[in-house]
Enzyme design. Structure first.
Site, short mmCIF file in Angstrom:
data_model
loop_
_atom_site.label_atom_id
_atom_site.label_comp_id
_atom_site.label_asym_id
_atom_site.label_seq_id
_atom_site.Cartn_x
_atom_site.Cartn_y
_atom_site.Cartn_z
N CYS A 148 0.84 -1.20 0.00
CA CYS A 148 0.00 0.00 0.00
C CYS A 148 0.87 1.24 0.00
O CYS A 148 1.37 1.67 1.04
CB CYS A 148 -0.94 -0.01 1.21
SG CYS A 148 -2.03 1.42 1.25
N CYS A 151 -0.47 4.25 1.93
CA CYS A 151 -0.34 4.09 3.38
C CYS A 151 1.11 4.26 3.82
O CYS A 151 1.40 4.96 4.79
CB CYS A 151 -0.78 2.70 3.81
SG CYS A 151 -2.29 2.13 3.02
N ASP A 152 2.03 3.62 3.14
CA ASP A 152 3.40 3.52 3.65
C ASP A 152 4.41 4.40 2.93
O ASP A 152 5.47 4.70 3.47
CB ASP A 152 3.86 2.05 3.58
CG ASP A 152 3.04 1.17 4.51
OD1 ASP A 152 2.47 1.70 5.47
OD2 ASP A 152 2.96 -0.04 4.27
C1 FAD Z 1 0.23 -3.25 4.79
C2 FAD Z 1 -0.95 -2.33 4.82
C3 FAD Z 1 -0.80 -1.06 5.37
C4 FAD Z 1 -1.88 -0.19 5.40
N1 FAD Z 1 -1.71 1.05 5.96
C5 FAD Z 1 -2.75 1.93 5.98
C6 FAD Z 1 -2.59 3.24 6.52
O1 FAD Z 1 -1.49 3.62 6.96
N2 FAD Z 1 -3.67 4.05 6.54
C7 FAD Z 1 -4.89 3.67 6.03
O2 FAD Z 1 -5.83 4.45 6.10
N3 FAD Z 1 -5.07 2.45 5.50
C8 FAD Z 1 -4.03 1.58 5.46
N4 FAD Z 1 -4.19 0.34 4.88
C9 FAD Z 1 -5.50 0.00 4.31
C10 FAD Z 1 -6.47 -0.40 5.45
O3 FAD Z 1 -5.85 -1.37 6.24
C11 FAD Z 1 -7.77 -0.91 4.87
O4 FAD Z 1 -8.34 0.06 4.03
C12 FAD Z 1 -8.76 -1.23 6.00
O5 FAD Z 1 -8.20 -2.15 6.92
C13 FAD Z 1 -10.05 -1.81 5.45
O6 FAD Z 1 -10.86 -2.10 6.53
P1 FAD Z 1 -12.06 -3.14 6.46
O7 FAD Z 1 -12.69 -3.08 7.79
O8 FAD Z 1 -12.88 -2.88 5.26
O9 FAD Z 1 -11.41 -4.58 6.21
P2 FAD Z 1 -10.18 -5.37 6.84
O10 FAD Z 1 -9.29 -4.50 7.63
O11 FAD Z 1 -9.60 -6.11 5.70
O12 FAD Z 1 -10.89 -6.43 7.83
C14 FAD Z 1 -11.67 -7.47 7.34
C15 FAD Z 1 -11.80 -8.56 8.37
O13 FAD Z 1 -12.78 -9.52 7.93
C16 FAD Z 1 -12.34 -10.82 8.29
N5 FAD Z 1 -12.95 -11.84 7.42
C17 FAD Z 1 -12.84 -11.96 6.07
N6 FAD Z 1 -13.54 -13.05 5.66
C18 FAD Z 1 -14.08 -13.62 6.76
C19 FAD Z 1 -14.90 -14.76 6.98
N7 FAD Z 1 -15.31 -15.57 5.99
N8 FAD Z 1 -15.27 -15.08 8.26
C20 FAD Z 1 -14.88 -14.28 9.29
N9 FAD Z 1 -14.11 -13.17 9.13
C21 FAD Z 1 -13.72 -12.85 7.88
C22 FAD Z 1 -10.81 -10.74 8.08
O14 FAD Z 1 -10.17 -11.74 8.83
C23 FAD Z 1 -10.50 -9.32 8.59
O15 FAD Z 1 -10.18 -9.33 9.96
C24 FAD Z 1 -3.14 -0.57 4.86
C25 FAD Z 1 -3.30 -1.86 4.32
C26 FAD Z 1 -2.22 -2.74 4.30
C27 FAD Z 1 -2.40 -4.12 3.73
#
Ligand code: FAD
Length: 369
Positions: A148, A151-152
């Site tokens: 990302c 992000c980084d």
């Molecule tokens: C390396 C990295 C660094 C990042 N740094 C930043 C940053 O600095 N700032 C920023 O704003 N964004 C950052 N992001 C992006 C940010 O992390 C995402 O936009 C955000 O986490 C999305 O949130 P979400 O709640 O939609 O999903 P997610 O954070 O992806 O959470 C989804 C959850 O659903 C669970 N899940 C999926 N399928 C199932 C299932 N079948 N049964 C039960 N549970 C399930 C997963 O295990 C997970 O815990 C970064 C991403 C990455 C990969």
């Protein structure tokens, strides 16, 4: 353990920023949400708390002027959701039946009946699966390897450094172009001799003086040392088979994302990549009572703050639906819990039995069965 059955008004899947924000709002609204999230799985890189659990500094989440570590931020989200009475279950959802309400969710140990469902299962960055790519301590993930750039990229570790972006699509061009704001030099390594990216994104990257393309080449390994992180990538020219190590201090894998939506295939409308389609005016999916928030329905922004924003919307939408109020659907109609459809122009209400009522008190339409 015998299978247990739970009946809930609001069930949330996923404990990233979207799911936990939905939990905070629905718990404060006294809806006693149940949040189900997958347990820690090193291979699938999942952990309760979502994607931010695998990163270090988060500098762009509002409210933390000095930045915060990703896992610390998610602990705060979770505590806030717990404080208002969210119930948590650590299980993989393995099957869902959304054909009627209550919706049925299955895990290895539970059957959960849900009056409303909030899907916040996120998206996963695609990885190459090469040595050196895994998260620290098994590789350099979080210590010079990222998926990302937004992000980084601005972090001190990548500023004025030589970086490598892997990929040839829109994501790669966007990430490479973005990184030139901070990096001294950006190499784009691509397996083919032409790009898959849209013309406009290609032009931007190809005309950027800080970007150099390395064609017909695969990345075989990310090399480095535990104390200083990434020091280079081992490349192989796919036409000549020649290998060499390109020195660099950071690697961004930009080969796309996969939304975690396999569970819902055939039941919910999704785009060709698999992102869930939502209304635009709400987080409603094509099934009344099923809402989606965060990265699972967002192929564009994919940030913690946007995920949290749509998580809030989902909770308010679910609350509205449970209060028998109409919610905007992707079709443009509004639908209530009883199955009443209000047409896009708001002029007619169609009852579940097909009869039509004008949405103005003095006009009566002929009944249609
Ligand atoms: C390396 C990295 C660094 C990042 N740094 C930043 C940053 O600095 N700032 C920023 O704003 N964004 C950052 N992001 C992006 C940010 O992390 C995402 O936009 C955000 O986490 C999305 O949130 P979400 O709640 O939609 O999903 P997610 O954070 O992806 O959470 C989804 C959850 O659903 C669970 N899940 C999926 N399928 C199932 C299932 N079948 N049964 C039960 N549970 C399930 C997963 O295990 C997970 O815990 C970064 C991403 C990455 C990969």
């Amino acid at each position: 353990m015998a299978i247990q059955t739970l009946d809930k008004e609001v069930v949330i899947i996923g404990s990233g920023p979207a799911g936990l924000t939905a939990a905070i709002y629905s718990a404060r609204a006294n809806l006693k949400p149940l949040l189900i999230d997958a347990p820690v799985d090193a291979h699938k890189q999942t952990a309760p708390g979502g994607q931010l659990m695998i990163t270090t500094d988060v500098e762009n989440y509002p409210g933390f002027s000095e930045g915060i570590q990703g896992p610390d931020l998610m602990i705060e989200f979770r505590k806030q959701a717990e404080r208002f009475g969210t119930e948590f279950l650590e299980e993989w959802i393995t099957e869902v039946d959304l054909s009627e309400r209550p919706f049925i969710l299955r895990t290895d140990n539970y059957i959960v009946n849900a009056q409303t469902l909030i899907i916040a299962t996120g998206a996963s960055a695609k990885w190459l699966g090469i040595p050196g790519e895994a998260k620290v301590p098994n590789g350099f993930g979080g210590n010079g390897v990222s998926a990302c750039a937004t992000c980084d990229g601005p972090l001190p570790a990548f500023r004025n450094k030589t970086l490598v972006v892997v990929g040839g699509g829109d994501t790669a061009m966007e990430e490479a172009t973005f990184l030139t704001r901070y990096a001294a030099k950006v190499y784009v390594v691509h397996r083919r001799d032409k790009l898959r990216a849209s013309k406009i994104m290609q032009d931007k990257a190809l005309h950027n003086e800080k970007i150099e393309f390395i064609w017909d080449t695969g990345v075989e390994e990310i090399v480095g040392q535990d104390d200083c992180g990434v020091t280079g990538v081992r490349l192989r020219n796919l036409k000549t088979n020649k290998e060499r190590v390109l020195p660099c201090e950071g690697v961004f894998i930009a080969i796309g994302h996969k939304p975690n939506t396999d569970l819902f295939r055939g039941q919910l409308d999704m785009d060709e990549v698999g992102y869930l389609k939502t209304s635009g005016h709400s987080t409603a999916t094509n099934i009344p009572g099923v809402f989606a928030c965060g990265d699972v329905q967002d192929s564009v922004y994919r940030q913690a703050v946007t995920a949290a924003g749509t998580g809030c919307m989902s909770a308010l939408d679910a609350e509205r639906f449970l209060d028998h109020l109409p919610v905007a659907m992707p079709s443009g109609e509004e639908v209530t819990m009883e199955g009443e459809h209000i047409t896009q122009d708001h002029r007619v209400i169609i009852e579940p039995d097909g009869s039509m009522i004008p949405n103005q008190p003095d006009k009566v339409l002929a009944k249609e069965k």
